[in-house]
Each structure stands twice: as structure tokens, then as C-alpha cells.
Scaffold this active site. Structure first.
Site, PDB file in Angstrom:
ATOM      1  N   ASP A 197      88.901  -5.216  11.132  1.00  0.00           N
ATOM      2  CA  ASP A 197      88.581  -4.092  12.016  1.00  0.00           C
ATOM      3  C   ASP A 197      88.144  -4.633  13.371  1.00  0.00           C
ATOM      4  O   ASP A 197      87.636  -5.756  13.455  1.00  0.00           O
ATOM      5  CB  ASP A 197      87.452  -3.248  11.399  1.00  0.00           C
ATOM      6  CG  ASP A 197      87.514  -1.781  11.826  1.00  0.00           C
ATOM      7  OD1 ASP A 197      87.365  -1.513  13.032  1.00  0.00           O
ATOM      8  OD2 ASP A 197      87.697  -0.915  10.947  1.00  0.00           O
TER       9      ASP A 197
ATOM     10  N   GLY B   4      85.410   2.148  13.825  1.00  0.00           N
ATOM     11  CA  GLY B   4      84.741   1.777  12.586  1.00  0.00           C
ATOM     12  C   GLY B   4      83.348   1.219  12.856  1.00  0.00           C
ATOM     13  O   GLY B   4      82.988   0.920  14.000  1.00  0.00           O
TER      14      GLY B   4
ATOM     15  N   TYR C 137     111.777  -1.470   7.954  1.00  0.00           N
ATOM     16  CA  TYR C 137     111.448  -2.680   7.186  1.00  0.00           C
ATOM     17  C   TYR C 137     111.757  -2.485   5.699  1.00  0.00           C
ATOM     18  O   TYR C 137     112.210  -3.400   5.024  1.00  0.00           O
ATOM     19  CB  TYR C 137     109.971  -3.037   7.365  1.00  0.00           C
ATOM     20  CG  TYR C 137     109.673  -3.868   8.595  1.00  0.00           C
ATOM     21  CD1 TYR C 137     109.336  -5.218   8.492  1.00  0.00           C
ATOM     22  CD2 TYR C 137     109.720  -3.299   9.870  1.00  0.00           C
ATOM     23  CE1 TYR C 137     109.058  -5.976   9.621  1.00  0.00           C
ATOM     24  CE2 TYR C 137     109.442  -4.046  11.004  1.00  0.00           C
ATOM     25  CZ  TYR C 137     109.116  -5.382  10.874  1.00  0.00           C
ATOM     26  OH  TYR C 137     108.839  -6.148  11.997  1.00  0.00           O
TER      27      TYR C 137
ATOM     28  N   TYR D 164      98.476  10.410  19.073  1.00  0.00           N
ATOM     29  CA  TYR D 164      98.260  10.157  17.641  1.00  0.00           C
ATOM     30  C   TYR D 164      99.476  10.581  16.823  1.00  0.00           C
ATOM     31  O   TYR D 164      99.999   9.815  16.013  1.00  0.00           O
ATOM     32  CB  TYR D 164      97.017  10.906  17.180  1.00  0.00           C
ATOM     33  CG  TYR D 164      96.618  10.640  15.746  1.00  0.00           C
ATOM     34  CD1 TYR D 164      96.204   9.376  15.335  1.00  0.00           C
ATOM     35  CD2 TYR D 164      96.619  11.659  14.797  1.00  0.00           C
ATOM     36  CE1 TYR D 164      95.817   9.135  14.025  1.00  0.00           C
ATOM     37  CE2 TYR D 164      96.228  11.434  13.492  1.00  0.00           C
ATOM     38  CZ  TYR D 164      95.834  10.177  13.108  1.00  0.00           C
ATOM     39  OH  TYR D 164      95.448   9.935  11.795  1.00  0.00           O
TER      40      TYR D 164
END
Length: 310
Positions: A33, A38, A158, A144
Site C-alpha cells: 500500500d 489506506g 492477459y 474511477y
């Protein structure tokens, strides 16, 4: 026999820290992080290793190999991602690529924590995984919404090349360790109720949300990660739908507050209805939420009470 290793990016965040706590009982867990949103205190006493790193930068090779990677690195509340709009777009693009490249090098399976925000202000109700959404690509929430949509596309690219990847679209989640100032409806209303302040409802309060307690969310994420499913998307949330005005009244009652409920203008592009269709994950893995709203709110209010009232 050595325990398997798990990397949780965004591990000091709200959901990430609960996930670390649960996983640490069975695995060697490393939380990564940068503390953009956070908090270090979320990891205190959990017995997990911590690495201070910004996921926008390539992951340091010296952290070693991992068997599983949960990618939760991103601001997640409207207040945070609008204040950190460029960082949010970068962690959804560069950060996502760094996580996928690192998973490839490690030979790890990756779970991407996506969001119900990929559905935007939905025209289909409830929302199923095959709904493409109704998103404003240049609105205030787009940093976002579009970051998460791009991250999903990158994961699928992927996956088609052979990397084991699964995507979880997370709906509204609540519980202890949410930040009082993160701007989401639960900490907003609970904080105001406990402080005796007017409780703010936006618009007429008839817009709906579906609230999933964090322990249920963690179980859902783990069930997806430890399955053999790859290249698929699953909604995770609680399909019990509540209007915001109804939710505010429940919070007021459970907190024993005398606060009045006031109304303010609805933010731009705020979704009118939000409810997950969870039939896919229930049929595939048997997961469904267990915690009733009032039970989860009581635990959440008690946790916030200690922070508001000391």
C-alpha cells in the site's frame, strides 16, 4: 511444508485489511500500500508483512514470488477518487498492468477487485454481469468508472494469453475500518448520527443501494480466488435493496440518535438504483451473503462510536 504466499495490493485499505486478516490464518500474507487512502493502523496486530509501495511503479522483484495476488489498489470512495483523479486513472491502468506483469513473472493467479461502478447509472435492474453499463466517460465519476472498466479489459487481454485471472465486481460494502471522512453513505450517516449532527440525504432519498457486510465480501472474494475459474466476471454484493432515506432512518434508530434528516442536491451522475444480480456466483460457487443489515450496522456503529466518542 511452506505456506503459500499471497500479495494483497491496497492491503491497508478498508476491504484489503479485512482480507489480510482472514487470509493470514492460512497463508503468508504481504500487504502492499502507499497510504493514499489506506491506513497503517488497519494492519496493526494482524501479523502480516507490509511493503510501502505505489502500485503505479513496477513491483520490486525483491519481494519474491507469490501464489496468489488480490489487486485492490485504488481509491474507492467518490471523495477520494475525485480528489485523486489522475492517480486513480493511473492505478487502474499502469497499476493494473504492473500487477498483471508481476503475476505473470510469479506464476500467480490474480483476482481483480472491480466495482459496480462499471455499470454507471444503470438502465437495467438488477445488474447482471452481461450488462455493459451506462457510464458518462467524461463526468466527475469517470476517473474511477473508466479506470475500472479499462482494468477489466486489460485483465481479459492477459487472460486470453493464458494468465489465470478472475474479476470481482464489488457492490456497496460496509463495516468496521471504514474512514469516517471517506464520503460514502455509511460513514457519513453514522458519523453524523453519533455526533448529533443533521443527517444528510442527497436528492429525495429514493435512490437505492444494496449494502454488503465486509465479512461476507471477504468470503466472496476468497471463494472466487480459490476456485479454478479464469477469464470470467462475477458480481459480489448483497441483493437486498434499500432506499437511502430508509437506510438513514435505520441508522438513526440503531444509533439512538435525535438527529434530523436533511436533504441536499444529488451529485452529478449519482446512480439512481444499484442492486446486484448474484445468481452467477451463487450457482457456481454457492456464495451468498449471510449478515443481515441491522446486525452488520450494529457492529459498524459500535466501531465508529469508539472513534467519534473516544
Amino acid at each position: 511444508m511452506a505456506r503459500e504466499r499471497i500479495l494483497v495490493t491496497g492491503g491497508a485499505g478498508f476491504i484489503g485489511s479485512h482480507l489480510c486478516e482472514s487470509l493470514s490464518k492460512r497463508f503468508d500474507v504481504v500487504a502492499l500500500d502507499n497510504f493514499a487512502t489506506g491506513r497503517k493502523e488497519n494492519l496493526e496486530g494482524l501479523g502480516v508483512e507490509f511493503i510501502h509501495h505505489d502500485a503505479i511503479e513496477p513491483f520490486p522483484e525483491e519481494i519474491g514470488r507469490f501464489d496468489f495476488i488480490f489487486n485492490l489498489a485504488s481509491p474507492a470512495s467518490p471523495v477520494d477518487y475525485q480528489n485523486l483523479s489522475i492517480q486513480t486513472l493511473l492505478v487502474g491502468s499502469l497499476g493494473m498492468k504492473n500487477a498483471l506483469d508481476f503475476a505473470e513473472k510469479s506464476g500467480a493467479r490474480l483476482l481483480q477487485a472491480s466495482t459496480s461502478e462499471v455499470y454507471g447509472d444503470p438502465l437495467v435492474h438488477p445488474q447482471k454481469e452481461d450488462y455493459w453499463g451506462n457510464v458518462n466517460p467524461i463526468g466527475p465519476r469517470s476517473c474511477y468508472d473508466e479506470a475500472k472498466r479499462y482494468a477489466e479489459a486489460l485483465c481479459m487481454a492477459y487472460s486470453r494469453k493464458g494468465l489465470p485471472v478472475v474479476i470481482a465486481r464489488i457492490f456497496n460494502t460496509y463495516g468496521p475500518k471504514m474512514r469516517l471522512d471517506d464520503g460514502r453513505v455509511v460513514p457519513n450517516l453514522v458519523g453524523q448520527a453519533l455526533r448529533g449532527e443533521p443527517m444528510t440525504v442527497y436528492g429525495d432519498g429514493k435512490q437505492t443501494r444494496s449494502f454488503c457486510y465486509v465479512s461476507d465480501m471477504v468470503e466472496g472474494l476468497e471463494s472466487l480466488m480459490f476456485s479454478d475459474i479464469s477469464g470470467e466476471v462475477f458480481n459480489i454484493g448483497n441483493p437486498e435493496e434499500h432506499s437511502i432515506i430508509e437506510f438513514a432512518q435505520i441508522v438513526k434508530k440503531l444509533s439512538g440518535s435525535d438527529s434530523e434528516i436533511i436533504f441536499k442536491p444529488l451529485p452529478v451522475d449519482d446512480p439512481r438504483r444499484r442492486k446486484p444480480d448474484i445468481s452467477k456466483i451463487t450457482a457456481t460457487l454457492g456464495w451468498r451473503p449471510k449478515v443481515k443489515l441491522e446486525d452488520g450496522l450494529k457492529k459498524t456503529i459500535e466501531w465508529f462510536k469508539k472513534r467519534v466518542m473516544g
